[in-house]
Design a protein around this motif. Sequence first.
Motif, PDB file in Angstrom:
ATOM      1  N   ARG A   1      66.530  28.967 -12.759  1.00  0.00           N
ATOM      2  CA  ARG A   1      66.449  27.500 -12.801  1.00  0.00           C
ATOM      3  C   ARG A   1      64.923  27.770 -12.687  1.00  0.00           C
ATOM      4  O   ARG A   1      64.669  26.389 -12.560  1.00  0.00           O
TER       5      ARG A   1
ATOM      6  N   GLY B   1      68.272  19.559 -15.360  1.00  0.00           N
ATOM      7  CA  GLY B   1      68.143  19.602 -13.566  1.00  0.00           C
ATOM      8  C   GLY B   1      69.261  21.061 -13.471  1.00  0.00           C
ATOM      9  O   GLY B   1      69.647  20.702 -12.392  1.00  0.00           O
TER      10      GLY B   1
ATOM     11  N   ARG C   1      67.355  22.857 -11.453  1.00  0.00           N
ATOM     12  CA  ARG C   1      67.080  23.454  -9.848  1.00  0.00           C
ATOM     13  C   ARG C   1      67.734  22.365  -8.648  1.00  0.00           C
ATOM     14  O   ARG C   1      68.055  22.643  -7.370  1.00  0.00           O
ATOM     15  N   LYS C   2      68.309  21.375  -9.748  1.00  0.00           N
ATOM     16  CA  LYS C   2      69.259  20.632  -8.770  1.00  0.00           C
ATOM     17  C   LYS C   2      70.511  20.966  -8.349  1.00  0.00           C
ATOM     18  O   LYS C   2      71.399  20.647  -7.672  1.00  0.00           O
ATOM     19  N   LYS C   3      71.139  22.119  -9.077  1.00  0.00           N
ATOM     20  CA  LYS C   3      72.544  22.527  -9.080  1.00  0.00           C
ATOM     21  C   LYS C   3      72.568  23.798  -8.371  1.00  0.00           C
ATOM     22  O   LYS C   3      71.506  24.392  -7.703  1.00  0.00           O
ATOM     23  N   GLY C   4      74.179  23.314  -7.259  1.00  0.00           N
ATOM     24  CA  GLY C   4      74.365  24.867  -6.313  1.00  0.00           C
ATOM     25  C   GLY C   4      74.452  26.264  -7.685  1.00  0.00           C
ATOM     26  O   GLY C   4      74.798  26.007  -7.774  1.00  0.00           O
TER      27      GLY C   4
ATOM     28  N   GLU D   1      63.762  25.029 -16.099  1.00  0.00           N
ATOM     29  CA  GLU D   1      63.758  24.720 -16.921  1.00  0.00           C
ATOM     30  C   GLU D   1      62.731  24.561 -18.529  1.00  0.00           C
ATOM     31  O   GLU D   1      63.446  23.943 -19.671  1.00  0.00           O
TER      32      GLU D   1
ATOM     33  N   GLU E   1      78.147  25.871  -9.048  1.00  0.00           N
ATOM     34  CA  GLU E   1      77.438  25.099 -10.711  1.00  0.00           C
ATOM     35  C   GLU E   1      76.800  25.619 -12.129  1.00  0.00           C
ATOM     36  O   GLU E   1      77.049  26.510 -12.789  1.00  0.00           O
TER      37      GLU E   1
END
Length: 275
Positions: free
Chosen positions: A112, A225, A227-230, A114, A233
């Motif tokens: 994760r 994004g 870090r915001k993904k499950g 980016e 995903e």
Amino acid sequence: MDGAPYLHGEKQNLSRTTSPKSELQSWSSTCDSSSAWLVDGLTRLTELHHCLDDTLQLPQTQEALRRQPHYSSVENLLEQFLRFVDVYGIFRGSVLALKEEHSAVEVAIRKRDESRVGLYVKARKRMANEMSKLVNEVRMCTRSSEPVSPNTVNVGDVELAAVVSDVVKVTVMVSVALFNGIALSFGPRKSTTWMNMGMMKKCRVDDQDQGIHEFEQVGVKSLLGLRKKGAEEVKFTLKKMRELEASIEGIETCSERVFRSLINARVALLNTLTS
């Protein structure tokens, strides 16, 4: 020997190019914008060049090429095949650079991280620009051929001229499909469309503004994004990245074979010129 007709065996050798050429004509009419479709086209193109190479090795073929007064000279053919070799050499380098960035960003996605995504996106844009340039470069190969006059040379020479001319045009057709497909997949959407140079004239393979299916499955937005993904995903994104990697490797392998066959053809032509 000047003006001597082709022997039966030589006619058979020339006719060997007919099947792969016809197969490529059928291939061009069934465009589905997939990497498998491109791999199939590159494979058929390699087979066609193998047939051409066998024909160029014949002493009678070499003699016929040396006496071409009105068709593209051997020097012109050398220039065309040098352009093909250069184009596919550049393509090899571009694919290698993309694969390195692709592997790096896969690791980054798992973590994760980016920070690598921006570099990967730039690499894709850079490749799109390079592919657009290669499309323009490879199309130049069809602009320098001169038709042979059946009234000035014997029938065998006319047949050979037609075969070589068709091989050049088909090589351009497949190459444009490959390079333009990648350019559309990784670059901004403009007026560019998939083009089929055809055997004797230019026509559209697909009027839709689309690139290679597997390449477009991994859009830039899916990499943002992280870090915001499950977890699911991220897992799905990695799956699509691996599928894209497999597609790139398949195209790389088949384009490498085309590259080698182009080198062989140019060597055969060069031997004809210097012997």
